[in-house]
Design a protein around this motif. Structure first.
Motif, mmCIF file in Angstrom:
data_model
loop_
_atom_site.group_PDB
_atom_site.id
_atom_site.type_symbol
_atom_site.label_atom_id
_atom_site.label_comp_id
_atom_site.label_asym_id
_atom_site.label_seq_id
_atom_site.Cartn_x
_atom_site.Cartn_y
_atom_site.Cartn_z
ATOM 1 N N ASP A 1 2.051 1.364 -14.084
ATOM 2 C CA ASP A 1 1.168 0.274 -14.519
ATOM 3 C C ASP A 1 -0.123 0.789 -15.161
ATOM 4 O O ASP A 1 -1.081 0.052 -15.332
ATOM 5 N N ARG B 168 -5.105 2.731 -5.231
ATOM 6 C CA ARG B 168 -5.778 1.732 -6.077
ATOM 7 C C ARG B 168 -7.228 1.529 -5.625
ATOM 8 O O ARG B 168 -8.130 1.438 -6.450
ATOM 9 N N THR C 31 0.144 3.195 -2.199
ATOM 10 C CA THR C 31 -0.259 2.675 -3.504
ATOM 11 C C THR C 31 -1.542 1.870 -3.388
ATOM 12 O O THR C 31 -2.459 2.019 -4.202
ATOM 13 N N ARG C 32 -1.628 1.040 -2.378
ATOM 14 C CA ARG C 32 -2.835 0.238 -2.168
ATOM 15 C C ARG C 32 -4.042 1.139 -1.900
ATOM 16 O O ARG C 32 -5.138 0.898 -2.411
ATOM 17 N N ASP D 147 4.326 4.079 4.553
ATOM 18 C CA ASP D 147 4.973 3.260 3.548
ATOM 19 C C ASP D 147 4.389 3.523 2.161
ATOM 20 O O ASP D 147 3.200 3.721 2.002
ATOM 21 N N SER D 148 5.229 3.501 1.144
ATOM 22 C CA SER D 148 4.793 3.738 -0.234
ATOM 23 C C SER D 148 3.861 2.639 -0.734
ATOM 24 O O SER D 148 2.932 2.907 -1.490
ATOM 25 N N LYS D 149 4.086 1.394 -0.311
ATOM 26 C CA LYS D 149 3.213 0.295 -0.729
ATOM 27 C C LYS D 149 1.802 0.483 -0.189
ATOM 28 O O LYS D 149 0.819 0.200 -0.876
ATOM 29 N N VAL D 150 1.703 0.948 1.030
ATOM 30 C CA VAL D 150 0.390 1.185 1.630
ATOM 31 C C VAL D 150 -0.319 2.332 0.911
ATOM 32 O O VAL D 150 -1.512 2.262 0.629
ATOM 33 N N ARG E 86 4.247 1.843 9.473
ATOM 34 C CA ARG E 86 3.674 1.207 8.300
ATOM 35 C C ARG E 86 2.778 2.144 7.500
ATOM 36 O O ARG E 86 2.722 2.072 6.281
ATOM 37 N N ALA F 125 5.622 9.257 1.065
ATOM 38 C CA ALA F 125 5.215 8.027 0.389
ATOM 39 C C ALA F 125 4.401 8.292 -0.869
ATOM 40 O O ALA F 125 4.351 7.451 -1.763
ATOM 41 N N ALA G 19 4.136 6.278 -4.713
ATOM 42 C CA ALA G 19 2.880 5.581 -4.996
ATOM 43 C C ALA G 19 2.290 6.042 -6.321
ATOM 44 O O ALA G 19 1.837 5.224 -7.128
ATOM 45 N N ALA H 132 4.251 4.621 -9.206
ATOM 46 C CA ALA H 132 3.931 3.212 -9.420
ATOM 47 C C ALA H 132 2.611 3.066 -10.166
ATOM 48 O O ALA H 132 2.477 2.214 -11.053
#
Length: 76
Positions: free
Chosen positions: A46, A14, A10-11, A5-8, A2, A35, A39, A42
């Motif tokens: 945005d 942020r 990115t979080r 992961d790219s989502k992690v 985990r 990752a 990220a 992304a």
């Protein structure tokens, strides 16, 4: 895994970028984790990061500060 992961990632970015900064970073230097490019893209998508922000991936560029035997490490 985990943490790769790219989502992690990115979080994480942020959360770091939410802190008070006088300007957005010009360059972000990270290790060669796969990752990070996703990220950063992304965050550029945005508009959390500017399109000019460069992602610099290098295995060794961050190591100067991280080495425990360096004088700068004792000072910080």
């Amino acid at each position: 895994m985990r943490s790769r992961d790219s989502k992690v990632a990115t979080r994480f970015f942020r959360k770091v970028l939410k802190a008070t900064h006088p300007q957005t970073p010009r360059v972000i230097t990270v290790d060669n984790n796969a990752a990070y490019p996703g990220a950063v893209e992304a965050l550029k998508g945005d508009e959390t990061l500017t399109a000019k922000t460069e992602l610099r991936q290098s295995k060794y560029l961050n190591n100067i500060i991280e080495q425990p035997h360096r004088n700068i490490k004792r000072l910080t």
